[in-house]
Design an enzyme around this catalytic site. Structure first.
Site, short mmCIF file in Angstrom:
data_model
loop_
_atom_site.label_atom_id
_atom_site.label_comp_id
_atom_site.label_asym_id
_atom_site.label_seq_id
_atom_site.Cartn_x
_atom_site.Cartn_y
_atom_site.Cartn_z
CD GLU A 176 -3.03 -0.57 0.02
OE1 GLU A 176 -3.20 -0.23 -1.18
OE2 GLU A 176 -3.43 -1.65 0.47
CG ASP A 212 0.75 2.81 -6.28
OD1 ASP A 212 0.97 3.50 -5.27
OD2 ASP A 212 -0.33 2.85 -6.90
CB SER A 260 -9.44 0.05 -7.98
OG SER A 260 -8.84 1.00 -8.82
CB SER A 261 -15.32 1.74 -8.38
OG SER A 261 -15.04 2.97 -7.71
CB SER A 262 -11.52 5.18 -10.28
OG SER A 262 -10.42 4.69 -9.55
CG ASP A 312 -5.70 1.16 -8.09
OD1 ASP A 312 -5.06 0.41 -7.35
OD2 ASP A 312 -6.22 2.22 -7.70
CE1 TYR A 351 -3.42 7.20 -2.80
CE2 TYR A 351 -2.38 8.99 -3.99
CZ TYR A 351 -2.62 7.65 -3.83
OH TYR A 351 -2.04 6.74 -4.68
#
Length: 389
Positions: free
Chosen positions: A38, A41, A133-135, A179, A231
């Site tokens: 987490e 990336d 991660s729906s996006s 993602d 974030y």
């Protein structure tokens, strides 16, 4: 190409109702869960996600003019824009995800002056705001569809870069490439071990089925947004830490370097750095442990990841902590929050027979704490983005 799904049947009907003609095809892409790794990336590190059996499905129809029209099951009306006006500053709200992909494809070689417009209807059973991660599922489904329809012949790794660019520039969320890579490269019963610097990836068998394990998602229903300050501030801390340590990114900092880092950095920046450095190592250790000992041996690594996010990166919330601790107390092998943080979901790697007990205990614990009712469901590792029909 797979057979039609209930979601695919529904999206075809919704497309026809909205645009008054039939689509030329149905495409889909999965959400993802990050097993471990987490906030590594965007630090050029390692991640280990897998695509899940919750998908975004799109129906696409072609036009003979320059107009692009998009609609979805989760919004009212139709958003329209000309291909000539596609640019990040002209894209807003949910439609920035699909339209941003069309713009980003132009940045990766698509000649937008030579293609015609299109219409898209979007439906999804990937929960929004749960850290699944729906996006990226939207971006990846649109990317594979336009790649096919426009005849671009871009490979999956390039399409992942397209989705990341759309999210960074059109949406304004400073996310990494994990993602989209999981959504595009995933395979059934396997994780995608991704080096975010080289973008080299390897599909690693998970072996959950053979071991009698399930991955339980505990969606706290606490909403979050990557485009807000938490974030972005964590990313800024990582960049500041790398600069102070004289390195391009935290990927180049090892666990052995942490003593020196503690001397050079203020306490908060050091703890942010320590999370990323130790999390990179935990990803490598998890992949090695899966290969050598199997999935029943990775529980301690999952929980160590949660502790690091809670204490060093400070992105957990009370609901996530309660979900993790409760699942472990009832018999989950390992548990951790997943996703960007500040809400969303926790995961609990749990023996199949104990799933009902963990679900009951978590719901009771949330009620006793005065929290909202969480949404709990099991996910399986699934194939990545594809044309369905």
């Amino acid at each position: 190409m797979t057979t039609s799904t209930p979601l695919g049947t529904a999206v075809r009907a919704d497309f026809e109702r909205t645009f008054s003609h039939q689509p030329i095809g149905i495409w889909s892409a999965p959400g993802r869960v990050n097993l471990i790794g987490e906030h590594t990336d965007y630090n050029d590190g390692f991640v280990f996600p897998f695509a899940i059996n919750r998908r975004t499905v799109i129906a696409l129809g072609e036009r003979d003019d320059r107009l692009v029209r998009v609609s979805s099951s989760f919004s009212d009306g139709v958003v329209e824009i000309s291909l000539d006006d596609l640019s990040p500053e002209n894209l807003h709200g949910w439609s920035a995800y699909p339209l941003g992909v069309a713009w980003a494809l132009g940045q990766f070689g698509a000649n937008l002056a030579r293609v015609t417009g299109f219409e898209i209807y979007i439906d999804s059973d990937v929960p929004v705001g749960a850290g699944l991660s729906s996006s990226a599922a939207i971006e990846s489904a649109v990317a594979v569809a336009l790649n096919d329809v426009w005849g671009l012949d871009l490979d999956r790794r390039t399409l992942a870069k397209v989705g990341q660019l759309a999210e960074n520039r059109a949406v304004g969320a400073p996310t990494g490439i994990m993602d989209q890579s999981a959504s595009l490269l995933g395979q059934a019963d396997a994780g995608v071990f991704l080096d975010c610097r080289s973008l080299e990836s390897e599909v690693i068998p998970l072996g959950f089925d053979e071991a009698g394990l399930e991955l339980l998602i505990i969606d706290t229903k606490v909403s979050h947004s990557h485009a807000t300050g938490g974030y972005a501030s964590r990313r800024a801390s990582c960049e500041a830490g790398a600069a102070a340590l004289g390195t391009e990114s935290l990927r180049d900092v090892s666990v052995a370097d942490l003593d020196r880092a503690a001397e050079l950095l203020d306490d908060e920046t050091f703890r942010r750095v320590r999370h990323v450095v130790t999390e990179n190592q935990r990803v490598l250790d998890t992949v090695r442990t899966l290969r050598e000992q199997g999935p029943t041996a990775i529980g301690a690594l999952l929980y160590a990841s949660h502790e690091s996010m809670r204490d060093d990166f400070e992105i957990s919330v009370a609901e996530l902590d309660l979900a993790v601790e409760t699942a472990l107390s009832v018999g989950a092998i390992g548990a951790r929050m997943t996703g960007g943080g500040f809400g969303g979901a926790a995961i609990a790697l749990t023996p199949h027979a104990l799933i009902p007990a963990v679900e009951t205990a978590v719901i009771a614990a949330f009620a006793a704490a005065g929290f909202g009712i969480p949404d709990l469901f099991v996910v399986r590792a699934a194939d990545g983005a594809m044309r369905n029909e």
